[in-house]
Design a protein around this motif. Structure first.
Motif, PDB file in Angstrom:
ATOM      1  N   ARG A   1       0.826  -1.206   0.000  1.00 11.34           N
ATOM      2  CA  ARG A   1       0.000   0.000   0.000  1.00 11.34           C
ATOM      3  C   ARG A   1       0.862   1.258   0.000  1.00 11.34           C
ATOM      4  O   ARG A   1       0.569   2.222  -0.719  1.00 11.34           O
ATOM      5  CB  ARG A   1      -0.936  -0.007   1.223  1.00 11.34           C
ATOM      6  CG  ARG A   1      -2.097  -0.978   1.109  1.00 11.34           C
ATOM      7  CD  ARG A   1      -3.142  -0.704   2.175  1.00 11.34           C
ATOM      8  NE  ARG A   1      -2.629  -0.957   3.519  1.00 11.34           N
ATOM      9  CZ  ARG A   1      -2.688  -2.137   4.128  1.00 11.34           C
ATOM     10  NH1 ARG A   1      -3.234  -3.183   3.509  1.00 11.34           N
ATOM     11  NH2 ARG A   1      -2.230  -2.282   5.362  1.00 11.34           N
ATOM     12  N   ALA A   2       1.924   1.240   0.810  1.00 13.12           N
ATOM     13  CA  ALA A   2       2.819   2.393   0.869  1.00 13.12           C
ATOM     14  C   ALA A   2       3.505   2.619  -0.471  1.00 13.12           C
ATOM     15  O   ALA A   2       3.639   3.757  -0.936  1.00 13.12           O
ATOM     16  CB  ALA A   2       3.855   2.195   1.973  1.00 13.12           C
ATOM     17  N   ALA A   3       3.946   1.533  -1.108  1.00  6.44           N
ATOM     18  CA  ALA A   3       4.625   1.653  -2.401  1.00  6.44           C
ATOM     19  C   ALA A   3       3.679   2.221  -3.458  1.00  6.44           C
ATOM     20  O   ALA A   3       4.077   3.030  -4.298  1.00  6.44           O
ATOM     21  CB  ALA A   3       5.164   0.294  -2.838  1.00  6.44           C
ATOM     22  N   GLY A   4       2.416   1.801  -3.409  1.00  2.00           N
ATOM     23  CA  GLY A   4       1.449   2.295  -4.380  1.00  2.00           C
ATOM     24  C   GLY A   4       1.155   3.774  -4.226  1.00  2.00           C
ATOM     25  O   GLY A   4       0.738   4.430  -5.181  1.00  2.00           O
ATOM     26  N   ALA A   5       1.379   4.285  -3.012  1.00  2.00           N
ATOM     27  CA  ALA A   5       1.080   5.695  -2.743  1.00  2.00           C
ATOM     28  C   ALA A   5       2.331   6.561  -2.688  1.00  2.00           C
ATOM     29  O   ALA A   5       2.240   7.755  -2.393  1.00  2.00           O
ATOM     30  CB  ALA A   5       0.330   5.807  -1.406  1.00  2.00           C
ATOM     31  N   THR A   6       3.482   5.980  -2.975  1.00  2.00           N
ATOM     32  CA  THR A   6       4.754   6.680  -2.796  1.00  2.00           C
ATOM     33  C   THR A   6       5.402   6.994  -4.131  1.00  2.00           C
ATOM     34  O   THR A   6       5.540   6.115  -4.984  1.00  2.00           O
ATOM     35  CB  THR A   6       5.732   5.839  -1.950  1.00  2.00           C
ATOM     36  OG1 THR A   6       5.145   5.583  -0.680  1.00  2.00           O
ATOM     37  CG2 THR A   6       7.061   6.562  -1.764  1.00  2.00           C
ATOM     38  N   GLU A   7       5.837   8.224  -4.292  1.00  2.00           N
ATOM     39  CA  GLU A   7       6.655   8.618  -5.432  1.00  2.00           C
ATOM     40  C   GLU A   7       8.093   8.781  -4.938  1.00  2.00           C
ATOM     41  O   GLU A   7       8.327   9.420  -3.914  1.00  2.00           O
ATOM     42  CB  GLU A   7       6.169   9.930  -6.036  1.00  2.00           C
ATOM     43  CG  GLU A   7       7.005  10.398  -7.218  1.00  2.00           C
ATOM     44  CD  GLU A   7       6.559  11.746  -7.762  1.00  2.00           C
ATOM     45  OE1 GLU A   7       7.199  12.235  -8.702  1.00  2.00           O
ATOM     46  OE2 GLU A   7       5.586  12.300  -7.230  1.00  2.00           O
ATOM     47  N   VAL A   8       9.031   8.176  -5.643  1.00  2.00           N
ATOM     48  CA  VAL A   8      10.444   8.301  -5.277  1.00  2.00           C
ATOM     49  C   VAL A   8      11.157   9.040  -6.406  1.00  2.00           C
ATOM     50  O   VAL A   8      11.634   8.422  -7.364  1.00  2.00           O
ATOM     51  CB  VAL A   8      11.096   6.925  -5.028  1.00  2.00           C
ATOM     52  CG1 VAL A   8      12.537   7.107  -4.561  1.00  2.00           C
ATOM     53  CG2 VAL A   8      10.306   6.130  -3.993  1.00  2.00           C
ATOM     54  N   PRO A   9      11.236  10.354  -6.346  1.00  3.19           N
ATOM     55  CA  PRO A   9      11.851  11.111  -7.442  1.00  3.19           C
ATOM     56  C   PRO A   9      13.345  10.833  -7.565  1.00  3.19           C
ATOM     57  O   PRO A   9      14.017  10.497  -6.578  1.00  3.19           O
ATOM     58  CB  PRO A   9      11.596  12.570  -7.041  1.00  3.19           C
ATOM     59  CG  PRO A   9      10.514  12.530  -6.018  1.00  3.19           C
ATOM     60  CD  PRO A   9      10.699  11.234  -5.300  1.00  3.19           C
ATOM     61  N   ASN A  10      13.857  10.988  -8.763  1.00  2.70           N
ATOM     62  CA  ASN A  10      15.302  10.909  -8.966  1.00  2.70           C
ATOM     63  C   ASN A  10      15.992  11.976  -8.130  1.00  2.70           C
ATOM     64  O   ASN A  10      15.524  13.116  -8.044  1.00  2.70           O
ATOM     65  CB  ASN A  10      15.662  11.108 -10.437  1.00  2.70           C
ATOM     66  CG  ASN A  10      15.225   9.950 -11.302  1.00  2.70           C
ATOM     67  OD1 ASN A  10      14.303  10.065 -12.102  1.00  2.70           O
ATOM     68  ND2 ASN A  10      15.879   8.811 -11.146  1.00  2.70           N
TER      69      ASN A  10
END
Length: 223
Positions: A187-196
């Motif tokens: 769930r956290a991964a689906g809601a998380t953006e990890v920008p460069n």
């Protein structure tokens, strides 16, 4: 998992030519991402180098004791640009990006068109345990990162460690350091953006647990 480190940080590598090619291919609805180099040799763009230097300003004020980097070029170059002067940089292949096997260089559209059976198998097994033929699952990445953290704890107890790595590394560390169970992690991964070029940090509490104190932060970083 018991990790004897004071502070763990991850900088996701700066924008790479592979990131640019993937975005273009996904936007065009293409099957294949056009990248000439093997994944390990994909370089940073000019923007990616700028992002790495911007992250470096943050670490100059909070210098780690050690920098460990993925052996992939984009992460190694990010480490070189972000690490404070004089801090040792150690490459370690256990920090490499997740290997995708037969799905390598395919867009989401390409996977649906060329490997529909694999897409169905992924849905049945779940993202954490699904391993594409010739590739790795999330669990495989967690296992090699667990090995690295155990080694760092034994060799550098109480140290402040910066990892220069990939998007997958942040999720694996949430699983290992914070103890997120699989459903919560997904769930956290689906809601998380990890920008460069973003920075994520964890600090160890007095009871030995880790708390995320900076989440996928991009420049300008807090002082």
């Amino acid at each position: 998992m018991s990790v004897d480190l004071e502070w763990v940080a991850v900088v996701r590598h700066g924008e790479s030519t592979g990131n640019v090619a993937r975005e273009a291919a996904e936007s065009a609805g293409a099957d294949v991402i056009e990248v000439a180099e093997r994944d390990a040799d994909v370089p940073l763009t000019d923007l990616g180098r700028h992002q790495a230097k911007a992250a470096g300003a943050f670490f100059a004020e909070r210098p780690p004791d050690l920098v460990v980097t993925s052996t992939y070029r984009r992460a190694r170059d990010t480490a070189r640009l972000a690490a404070p002067v004089g801090v040792r940089i150690v490459p370690d292949e256990r920090l490499r990006d997740r290997e995708l096997g037969v799905l390598d260089l395919l867009t989401s559209h390409g996977v649906r068109e060329r490997w529909p059976d694999e897409l169905r198998r992924k849905r049945r097994l779940g993202k954490f345990y699904y391993r594409p033929p010739g590739g790795e699952s999330w669990a495989d990445v967690v296992l090699r990162l667990r090995s690295l953290l155990n080694e760092l704890s034994a060799d550098h107890p109480g140290a402040r460690v910066l990892l220069s790595a990939h998007e997958m590394t942040i999720y694996a560390l949430r699983y290992l350091l914070e103890g997120l169970p699989e459903p919560e992690l997904m769930r956290a991964a689906g809601a998380t953006e990890v920008p460069n070029g973003s920075v994520t940090t964890w600090e160890r509490d007095p009871d030995g647990a880790f708390t995320m104190v900076l989440a996928q932060q991009v420049a300008p970083l807090p002082s």
